[in-house]
Write a protein that holds these residues in place. Structure first.
Motif, mmCIF file in Angstrom:
data_model
loop_
_atom_site.group_PDB
_atom_site.id
_atom_site.type_symbol
_atom_site.label_atom_id
_atom_site.label_comp_id
_atom_site.label_asym_id
_atom_site.label_seq_id
_atom_site.Cartn_x
_atom_site.Cartn_y
_atom_site.Cartn_z
ATOM 1 N N THR A 1 -4.718 -3.577 4.581
ATOM 2 C CA THR A 1 -5.735 -3.809 3.551
ATOM 3 C C THR A 1 -6.399 -5.156 3.826
ATOM 4 O O THR A 1 -5.796 -6.203 3.603
ATOM 5 C CB THR A 1 -5.103 -3.814 2.140
ATOM 6 O OG1 THR A 1 -4.408 -2.596 1.938
ATOM 7 C CG2 THR A 1 -6.181 -3.972 1.082
ATOM 8 N N CYS B 1 -9.508 -6.059 2.610
ATOM 9 C CA CYS B 1 -10.358 -6.517 1.506
ATOM 10 C C CYS B 1 -9.790 -5.987 0.189
ATOM 11 O O CYS B 1 -9.099 -4.967 0.176
ATOM 12 C CB CYS B 1 -11.799 -6.037 1.684
ATOM 13 S SG CYS B 1 -12.003 -4.249 1.587
ATOM 14 N N ILE C 1 -12.966 2.722 -4.413
ATOM 15 C CA ILE C 1 -12.732 4.124 -4.070
ATOM 16 C C ILE C 1 -12.851 4.953 -5.343
ATOM 17 O O ILE C 1 -12.062 4.786 -6.279
ATOM 18 C CB ILE C 1 -11.340 4.306 -3.434
ATOM 19 C CG1 ILE C 1 -11.235 3.467 -2.151
ATOM 20 C CG2 ILE C 1 -11.064 5.781 -3.140
ATOM 21 C CD1 ILE C 1 -9.844 3.449 -1.546
ATOM 22 N N HIS D 1 -15.341 -6.170 -0.403
ATOM 23 C CA HIS D 1 -14.690 -5.463 -1.507
ATOM 24 C C HIS D 1 -14.919 -3.966 -1.309
ATOM 25 O O HIS D 1 -15.948 -3.552 -0.764
ATOM 26 C CB HIS D 1 -15.283 -5.912 -2.853
ATOM 27 C CG HIS D 1 -14.435 -5.556 -4.038
ATOM 28 N ND1 HIS D 1 -13.377 -6.332 -4.449
ATOM 29 C CD2 HIS D 1 -14.483 -4.512 -4.902
ATOM 30 C CE1 HIS D 1 -12.820 -5.785 -5.517
ATOM 31 N NE2 HIS D 1 -13.468 -4.672 -5.805
ATOM 32 N N ALA D 2 -13.952 -3.177 -1.751
ATOM 33 C CA ALA D 2 -14.075 -1.724 -1.667
ATOM 34 C C ALA D 2 -13.734 -1.101 -3.019
ATOM 35 O O ALA D 2 -12.809 -1.550 -3.700
ATOM 36 C CB ALA D 2 -13.140 -1.169 -0.588
ATOM 37 N N LEU E 1 -18.557 0.148 -0.316
ATOM 38 C CA LEU E 1 -18.110 -1.004 0.470
ATOM 39 C C LEU E 1 -19.151 -2.118 0.400
ATOM 40 O O LEU E 1 -20.334 -1.888 0.659
ATOM 41 C CB LEU E 1 -17.885 -0.585 1.925
ATOM 42 C CG LEU E 1 -16.821 0.510 2.129
ATOM 43 C CD1 LEU E 1 -17.039 1.230 3.451
ATOM 44 C CD2 LEU E 1 -15.430 -0.091 2.065
ATOM 45 N N THR F 1 -9.322 -3.837 -2.861
ATOM 46 C CA THR F 1 -9.705 -2.434 -2.995
ATOM 47 C C THR F 1 -9.342 -1.924 -4.381
ATOM 48 O O THR F 1 -8.191 -2.052 -4.803
ATOM 49 C CB THR F 1 -8.995 -1.578 -1.929
ATOM 50 O OG1 THR F 1 -9.321 -2.080 -0.630
ATOM 51 C CG2 THR F 1 -9.414 -0.124 -2.034
ATOM 52 N N VAL G 1 -11.165 0.255 4.763
ATOM 53 C CA VAL G 1 -10.678 -0.962 4.098
ATOM 54 C C VAL G 1 -9.885 -1.849 5.044
ATOM 55 O O VAL G 1 -9.604 -3.009 4.713
ATOM 56 C CB VAL G 1 -9.819 -0.613 2.859
ATOM 57 C CG1 VAL G 1 -10.626 0.204 1.870
ATOM 58 C CG2 VAL G 1 -8.542 0.123 3.252
ATOM 59 N N THR H 1 0.827 -1.205 0.000
ATOM 60 C CA THR H 1 0.000 0.000 0.000
ATOM 61 C C THR H 1 0.866 1.261 0.000
ATOM 62 O O THR H 1 0.529 2.258 -0.645
ATOM 63 C CB THR H 1 -0.939 0.002 1.216
ATOM 64 O OG1 THR H 1 -1.698 -1.226 1.226
ATOM 65 C CG2 THR H 1 -1.896 1.173 1.161
ATOM 66 N N VAL I 1 -16.493 6.178 -1.222
ATOM 67 C CA VAL I 1 -16.009 4.813 -1.034
ATOM 68 C C VAL I 1 -17.230 3.906 -1.011
ATOM 69 O O VAL I 1 -18.154 4.115 -0.217
ATOM 70 C CB VAL I 1 -15.222 4.662 0.279
ATOM 71 C CG1 VAL I 1 -14.741 3.218 0.439
ATOM 72 C CG2 VAL I 1 -14.045 5.609 0.316
#
Length: 644
Positions: free
Chosen positions: A88, A90, A196, A193-194, A106, A92, A148, A64, A104
């Motif tokens: 993290t 999930c 953005i 899951h995310a 989710l 993303t 997340v 990340t 975001v």
């Protein structure tokens, strides 16, 4: 990142040129339904083009932080949460969809208990929790993005239902970065899951970034295995310089990534190897040794492994310390990622667009040639009337009337062939129909429910793939039958009436068959015999089948769309020329009749047709110039090899 911005500008320029070409074709009346379809497809390809980059790593590898350093340093702080340990939880995605506000989205972890895949939930806005992003408040935005990394504590039975805990595989929870079961409870990710949605300049240009959780999560979230990672244009496999390549690293690399175009290994945290008691050359030699070891273990060339320090790169960029940034070596990775990936992507798009342009130009030339031939024939006919008496002109009137009656009779005979076309089309729709596919899906689910062991589920899934493939192959054969029938019809009609007809476009469903094969290959990798015998993975296999069924449904929907689009325009060249020839016959009949009735001057009519011929030639030259301009824009840039 200038390469991506230039690529976006190139797409915009090509789209504008194609739209101008399409308008000119419409104004000239030299595009049929098939051409309109090709033009819409080309413009859609440009509009929807995305460049996806996936980051894969075990937790605590600095993945990340690498994303922050590569893409978001200009914000002056970390955008994605990055700290020691697991941040993290999930998968993303970072992207920009102008139809939505900055936010975001989710997807709750509870959705893993159902039979719908992540792909199905993408089409259901109500399934997502949406949190707005305040772009003017970086601190608040950072806190929102910390979602997340959130977890929640559940009973092990609930975690097992989601495929996140297996009593026969105690390492599963640990591998997913979750706390072990205590008193019958376990910490699991809060979100499945995310997405953005952020109006960052690079994301606006079509970049999509996928940040994945730890390596074992790749094996438990089917969407990652079946769709997101395989379809990414570039995959960065992030390792840590202080740990090197672990056994789980090698397993995930071989099973889910592997060497190939757009696949890179990143050796992060090289700052841990900066020994202040050694000189620069000695430190570089130590990093090079680790780089070669990683390359050997992953089966890569050393040049495909990029040593970096994401943390120092981010600090250097934010603080304006370019010496520190240079030591981080991030610039070399950026060059590899964008200077090679984008030209390769542009080359692929340009090749597809050139093929579309050739189809448009060929259709335009065919229609223009038919119109020119009609003009020339009418000019010759009118010129032959010079100096002729009324009797000869009356004979010409009767001849045109007879030709028109013969043409109308030919159209009547076509009705029988059209009936055959309708019957074959119905048979084709049945072969790629969703009802039969759904029946096969339910059959497999019933067989899986009846099986007590995961190994007993393999045969029904294999049969499912075989049935899905057979349906598409039968559809391919039906397409060939329809095409042969239409080719014969076109040739016969053209010969009977002296027309020059282009044969119908060819439809290939091969890419859909290939996609079924690819999905099955991914399934076999994930659920090899050894894996099934070592652990009880029935719940996980069922979840994978739900995603497989969703993916195969999308393949069949795409095949349906291709079939529908093709059948709509299969006879477009014939219908267009029939309409054009019928109009010309009516015009000839009216023209000769007026001359016979002495209501128009013969020389005036000849002059009008000569002017029309000159105008058509001018239009053809104008269209050729516009098409040449599009071709120039599509010209490939200086050659850059694909990322190997």
């Amino acid at each position: 990142m200038q390469d991506l911005q230039q690529y976006g500008a190139w797409r915009t320029s090509v789209a504008a040129s194609l739209e101008s070409y399409g308008k000119a074709l419409r104004d000239a009346g030299l595009i049929d339904a098939g051409g309109e379809q090709v033009l819409a497809r080309a413009l859609g390809r440009l509009r929807d083009d995305r460049l996806s980059v996936a980051f894969v790593a075990e937790f605590s590898r600095g993945k990340t932080e690498l994303i922050n350093a590569l893409f978001f340093a200009d914000y002056g702080q970390r955008i994605l949460p990055s700290s020691a340990g697991r941040t993290t939880m999930c998968p993303t995605e970072l992207l920009w969809d102008e139809q939505l506000p900055p936010c975001v989205r989710l997807l709750p972890i509870e959705t893993r208990a159902g039979q719908l895949s992540l792909g199905d939930y993408r089409d259901d806005p109500g399934a997502w929790t949406v949190l707005p992003l305040d772009l003017d408040a970086p601190g608040a935005m950072h806190e929102t993005l910390r979602q997340v990394s959130q977890t929640r504590r559940v009973a092990t039975g609930e975690a097992e239902r989601y495929g996140l805990f297996d009593p026969q595989d105690p390492d599963l929870a640990a591998g997913l970065g979750m706390d072990g079961a205590i008193d019958g409870a376990i910490d699991i990710p809060r979100w499945r899951h995310a997405i953005i949605n952020l109006p960052h300049p690079l994301l606006k240009q079509g970049l999509v970034i996928l940040d994945t959780p730890g390596l074992n999560a790749i094996g438990t979230e089917p969407e990652l295995t079946l769709n997101l990672i395989p379809n990414a244009h570039a995959v960065l496999f992030v390792l840590a310089a202080d740990t090197g390549v672990t056994r789980s690293d090698i397993e995930v690399w071989r099973t889910h990534i592997g060497a190939g175009p757009g696949r890179l290994a990143v050796l992060n945290k090289i700052d841990a190897m900066w020994d202040e008691l050694k000189d620069g050359a000695a430190n570089d030699a130590e990093i090079a040794r680790q780089q070669h070891d990683v390359a050997r273990l992953l089966g890569l060339d050393a040049g495909q492994v990029y040593p970096v320090s994401a943390h120092k790169a981010l600090v250097g960029r934010i603080g304006g310390d370019m010496d520190l940034f240079e030591r981080s070596r991030l610039g070399e990775l950026e060059a590899a990622l964008f200077h090679h990936l984008i030209p390769a992507r542009r080359s692929i798009n340009a090749r597809q667009l050139r093929a579309d342009l050739e189809i448009l130009a060929a259709g335009q030339q065919m229609l223009a040639a038919a119109r020119l031939r009609e003009l020339v024939e009418q000019l010759q006919e009118l010129r032959s009337l010079r100096g002729k008496n009324q009797g000869m002109i009356a004979h010409m009137v009767r001849r045109v009337e007879a030709e028109k009656k013969e043409f109308d009779a030919g159209l009547f005979k076509l009705q029988g062939t059209r009936a055959v076309f309708t019957r074959l089309s119905t048979e084709l729709y049945t072969l790629v129909g969703m009802d039969g596919l759904q029946d096969r899906t339910e059959t497999v689910r019933a067989a899986m429910a009846a099986s007590r062991f995961a190994t007993g589920m393999r045969a029904p899934v294999r049969n499912y793939f075989a049935g899905a493939r057979a349906g598409l192959l039968d559809a391919c054969a039906k397409v060939d039958e329809i095409k042969s029938m239409m080719d014969a019809m076109h040739r016969r009609f053209a010969a009977e009436h002296g027309l020059s007809l282009a044969l119908p476009q060819t439809l290939s469903l091969t890419r859909h068959v290939d996609e079924i094969d690819a999905i099955e290959t991914l399934f076999e990798r994930q659920f090899g015999t050894a894996t099934l015998l070592m652990t009880s993975r029935a719940t996980l296999l069922e979840r994978f089948f739900d995603s497989i069924a969703s993916r195969v449904r999308r393949v069949y929907r795409a095949a349906n769309a291709d079939v529908e689009a093709w059948l709509k325009v299969a006879n477009a060249p014939l219908e267009t020329q029939i309409r054009q020839h019928r109009d010309n016959l009516r015009q000839r009949q009216a023209t000769v009749q007026r001359i016979h009735d002495a209501s128009d001057s013969l020389e005036q009519k000849i002059g009008a047709f000569e002017h029309g011929q000159a105008e058509l030639e001018s239009t053809r030259q104008h269209l050729a110039a516009i098409a040449a301009g599009v071709t120039t824009l599509l010209a490939a840039p200086s050659h850059s090899p694909d990322i190997a």
